[in-house]
Design a protein around this motif. Structure first.
Motif, short mmCIF file in Angstrom:
data_model
loop_
_atom_site.label_atom_id
_atom_site.label_comp_id
_atom_site.label_asym_id
_atom_site.label_seq_id
_atom_site.Cartn_x
_atom_site.Cartn_y
_atom_site.Cartn_z
N VAL A 1 -25.96 69.40 -0.64
CA VAL A 1 -26.27 67.99 -0.90
C VAL A 1 -25.08 67.36 -1.61
N LYS A 2 -24.50 66.38 -0.98
CA LYS A 2 -23.36 65.66 -1.56
C LYS A 2 -23.83 64.45 -2.36
N THR A 3 -24.77 63.70 -1.78
CA THR A 3 -25.34 62.53 -2.46
C THR A 3 -26.85 62.63 -2.35
N PRO A 4 -27.58 62.76 -3.49
CA PRO A 4 -29.04 62.89 -3.41
C PRO A 4 -29.70 61.57 -3.03
N ASP A 5 -30.94 61.67 -2.60
CA ASP A 5 -31.71 60.48 -2.21
C ASP A 5 -32.29 59.82 -3.45
N ASN A 6 -32.29 58.50 -3.44
CA ASN A 6 -32.88 57.71 -4.53
C ASN A 6 -34.30 57.34 -4.14
N PRO A 7 -35.30 57.87 -4.83
CA PRO A 7 -36.70 57.58 -4.42
C PRO A 7 -37.11 56.14 -4.65
N ASP A 8 -36.36 55.37 -5.42
CA ASP A 8 -36.74 53.99 -5.71
C ASP A 8 -36.36 53.03 -4.59
N THR A 9 -35.57 53.48 -3.63
CA THR A 9 -35.16 52.60 -2.54
C THR A 9 -35.93 52.96 -1.28
N PRO A 10 -36.16 51.97 -0.41
CA PRO A 10 -36.93 52.26 0.82
C PRO A 10 -36.14 53.01 1.87
N TYR A 11 -34.86 53.12 1.71
CA TYR A 11 -34.04 53.83 2.68
C TYR A 11 -33.49 55.10 2.03
N SER A 12 -32.91 55.96 2.85
CA SER A 12 -32.44 57.26 2.38
C SER A 12 -30.93 57.23 2.15
N GLU A 13 -30.50 57.67 0.98
CA GLU A 13 -29.08 57.80 0.67
C GLU A 13 -28.61 59.25 0.74
N LEU A 14 -29.50 60.14 1.26
CA LEU A 14 -29.16 61.55 1.28
C LEU A 14 -27.94 61.79 2.16
N GLU A 15 -26.97 62.48 1.60
CA GLU A 15 -25.75 62.82 2.33
C GLU A 15 -25.45 64.29 2.10
N THR A 16 -25.34 65.03 3.17
CA THR A 16 -25.11 66.47 3.08
C THR A 16 -23.87 66.85 3.89
N VAL A 17 -23.31 68.00 3.53
CA VAL A 17 -22.20 68.58 4.28
C VAL A 17 -22.53 70.04 4.55
N ASP A 18 -22.01 70.55 5.63
CA ASP A 18 -22.32 71.92 6.00
C ASP A 18 -21.69 72.92 5.04
N SER A 19 -20.43 72.62 4.57
CA SER A 19 -19.74 73.57 3.70
C SER A 19 -18.64 72.84 2.95
N PHE A 20 -18.12 73.52 1.92
CA PHE A 20 -16.95 73.06 1.17
C PHE A 20 -15.85 74.10 1.31
N THR A 21 -14.59 73.60 1.37
CA THR A 21 -13.45 74.52 1.45
C THR A 21 -13.12 75.04 0.06
N LEU A 22 -13.21 76.35 -0.08
CA LEU A 22 -12.93 76.96 -1.37
C LEU A 22 -11.43 77.28 -1.51
N SER A 23 -10.77 77.76 -0.44
CA SER A 23 -9.32 78.04 -0.45
C SER A 23 -8.80 77.93 0.98
N GLU A 24 -7.48 77.62 1.10
CA GLU A 24 -6.89 77.43 2.43
C GLU A 24 -5.43 77.92 2.41
N GLN A 25 -5.00 78.58 3.48
CA GLN A 25 -3.63 79.10 3.61
C GLN A 25 -3.09 78.75 4.99
N LYS A 26 -1.93 78.12 5.03
CA LYS A 26 -1.28 77.74 6.29
C LYS A 26 0.02 78.55 6.44
N VAL A 27 0.29 79.10 7.65
CA VAL A 27 1.48 79.90 7.96
C VAL A 27 2.13 79.32 9.22
N THR A 28 3.49 79.05 9.13
CA THR A 28 4.24 78.53 10.28
C THR A 28 5.51 79.39 10.46
N LYS A 29 5.65 80.00 11.63
CA LYS A 29 6.82 80.85 11.93
C LYS A 29 7.56 80.29 13.15
N LYS A 30 8.91 80.14 13.03
CA LYS A 30 9.76 79.69 14.12
C LYS A 30 10.89 80.70 14.35
#
Length: 594
Positions: free
Chosen positions: A293-322
């Motif tokens: 859950v990235k942004t929780p829903d506000n129960p006081d509003t008639p619409y949904s503000e819920l925003e979710t993501v499947d995953s977060f990037t914890l670490s990343e490594q890029k390699v380029t060889k020429k």
């Protein structure tokens, strides 16, 4: 002795006679006080003393509350010290029964042994053999008393053989126990028999389960728990079926109450609910990955503000060889002709270029580990109910019910057969000779759908589970009610017709009586007028005769009766002039008497 008693009584009488009234009152008061003190002493000494239920206090508050609840269920007078945790009961028999009851039902802790309080009695002057025999006799008596203190045991025959140790194992004998119970009513449940067995094992040192036999007075072995495995399985299935039936009855009653609160009780007779259940015990381990859950829903509003993501990037490594350069083809050892294929040989000294790119990314997701145990579970629920519609009575032009009789049978049958074919056997119309014509009006589809929604909410409808709810609107047979109603209407019509005829007869009689009375009065009036006319004429003739005689100078000689009549007539005329109402009432009375 008798002389002394007589002399003592005589002295008391003489002393009592010589005492003054104050002294007598003091002596009487002392005697009464002594009697009251003696009564109080005897009453206090006769009052039963309380017995301590457990020698060791119950310090666990939860266990104490559980014991108090069980004692209140038995409706036994008791007292408990909240500080020390000591229970007291009125007598020893009650204490023994309660100890046995609490032990067999598993309320007391396993570390508590009731026999420690009743069997640990020793004497320094007895030998080991005598002590063992007396101990065995006490064990038999105590077990017998404890068993017979239970409500469902009428008599207990206890035989205990203690363990005998010998030099040779063949001469050794284990502890054994044989218990024969005379039961009141049905055989106790397995839990109680197991509690009795554990109670006896705790009383006899070295006694094992395989060496104790508990049977009833008919020879049926009660503690054969291994042989009762199949019976236990049957009991488990029976309890499962009872639970399912209770659940069905509960759901049916709930749905029926909700329907009957919206319709009349007579229109919704019953609701049938069937529950299919899986009674097997299922254990499963499950891992679930849920979005973050990235942004929780506000129960006081008639619409949904819920925003979710499947995953977060914890670490990343890029390699380029020429790489850029000529190819290298090995030819083998020096002085030896190369063995490369022609294709590789043609590619010698050719400049080449290569690029390699790679990305390594570590993502984090929400993970839930679940350990699920479920038993039993509902597989499917089906419910059905019938809602009776309305039966309307057919009315004629005067708003009266239409009755079928032999005269109008053919006409009414031709009228209703256009809409209801085979009118004599059609379920939607009641067409019987001698009865009212009734037409069935079923419940509309919208109402049945709303009723189905009510039933779905009542039973916990789950579409994905395959649940189904069916609401029909078939006519419920009401022949007996209709016959009673028709008879009441026919009787009311007959009563109304009879009352009308009686009223018409009464009116005719009244009119005839009035006409007769009027004619009678008219005839009476004419007769009276005729008589008055005759009297008037006679009076006129007499007066004329008197006047003529007076004119002629003649002396008229009247009889005594004529003189009295003339006097009465003059008095009546004078009274009529003075009191006309009294005279009219008198004349009316005479006429009534005539």
């Amino acid at each position: 002795m008798n002389d002394w008693l007589k002399n003592s009584i005589a002295k008391l009488k003489s002393a009592w006679a010589s005492w003054k009234p104050v002294q007598k009152a003091i002596a009487a008061g002392i005697l009464v006080a002594v009697i009251v003190v003696l009564v109080i002493v005897f009453k206090g000494s006769s009052k039963p003393t309380t017995v301590q239920l457990f020698r060791s206090p119950i310090t666990d508050q939860n266990k104490r509350d559980e014991i108090v609840t069980r004692l209140e269920q038995e409706n036994i007078e008791y007292s408990v010290n909240e500080t020390t945790g000591i229970f007291t009961v009125p007598d020893e028999r009650t204490a023994r029964r309660l100890r046995t009851l609490l032990t067999t039902e598993g309320i007391l802790s396993p570390s508590y042994n009731i026999w420690d309080e009743e069997l640990n009695v020793s004497n320094w002057t007895t030998t080991d053999f005598e002590r063992g025999e007396r101990q065995l006799q006490r064990i038999n008596n105590q077990i017998k008393q404890h068993l017979e203190s239970l409500d469902y045991i009428a008599n207990a025959n206890v035989t205990i053989n203690q363990k005998v140790d010998a030099l040779f194992s063949g001469d050794s004998r284990p502890a054994q126990a044989s218990i024969i119970l005379t039961l009141r009513g049905d055989t106790p449940e397995r839990r109680k028999i197991k509690g009795l067995q554990d109670l006896i094992i705790s009383a006899v040192p070295g006694l094992r389960e395989e060496n104790i036999k508990i049977s009833d007075n008919f020879g049926n072995l009660l503690n054969d728990f291994e042989g009762m495995a199949e019976f236990d399985a049957v009991e488990v299935v029976k309890k499962q079926q009872e639970y399912r039936m209770q659940l069905e009855a509960k759901l049916a009653a709930k749905a029926q109450n909700m329907l009957q609160s919206n319709f009349t009780t007579d229109r919704v007779r019953s609701v049938a609910v069937s529950v299919e259940m899986d009674m097997s015990k299922v254990t499963s381990d499950k891992t679930e990955y849920t979005p973050i859950v990235k942004t929780p829903d506000n129960p006081d509003t008639p619409y949904s503000e819920l925003e979710t993501v499947d995953s977060f990037t914890l670490s990343e490594q890029k390699v380029t060889k020429k790489w850029t350069g000529t190819g290298y083809n090995p030819e083998g050892p020096a002085g030896v002709e190369g063995q490369n294929p022609p294709v590789y040989s043609d590619m010698s000294n050719v400049i080449g270029q290569s690029t390699e790119e790679g990305v390594t990314r570590n993502n984090v997701v929400n993970t839930e580990q679940k350990h699920i145990e479920k038993a039993p579970s509902i597989d499917r629920i089906t419910a059905s109910a019938n809602i009776d519609g309305y039966w309307e009575k057919e009315l004629d032009g005067s708003n009266s019910p239409v009755f079928v009789n032999e005269k109008n049978y053919q006409a009414l049958k031709a009228k209703y057969e256009e809409k209801y074919p085979n009118v004599d056997d059609n379920d939607n119309i009641r067409f019987r000779v001698g009865h009212i014509v009734r037409v069935y009006k079923p419940v509309s589809d919208s109402v049945r759908e709303q009723a189905a929604s009510i039933v779905r909410d009542a039973i916990g409808y789950n579409r994905s589970r395959g649940d189904s709810v069916t609401i029909t609107s078939w006519p419920i047979p009401r022949e007996d009610d209709w016959n009673i109603e028709d008879e009441a209407i026919i009787k009311a019509q007959q009563t109304r017709k009879t009352i009308m005829l009686v009223l018409i007869g009464v009116v005719v009689i009244l009119i005839a009586f009035i006409v007769f009375r009027m004619i009678s009065r008219e005839l009476e009036r004419r007769r009276r007028l005729r008589e008055e006319e005759i009297l008037r004429r006679q009076q006129a003739e007499r007066e004329k005769a008197l006047w003529e005689a007076k004119q002629d100078g003649m002396e008229v000689t009247m009889s005594v009766e004529e003189r009295k009549r003339a006097e009465l007539q003059e008095n009546a005329i004078a009274m009529a002039k003075e009191h006309p109402e009294d005279v009219a009432m008198l004349i009316r009375t005479w006429m009534m008497e005539e």
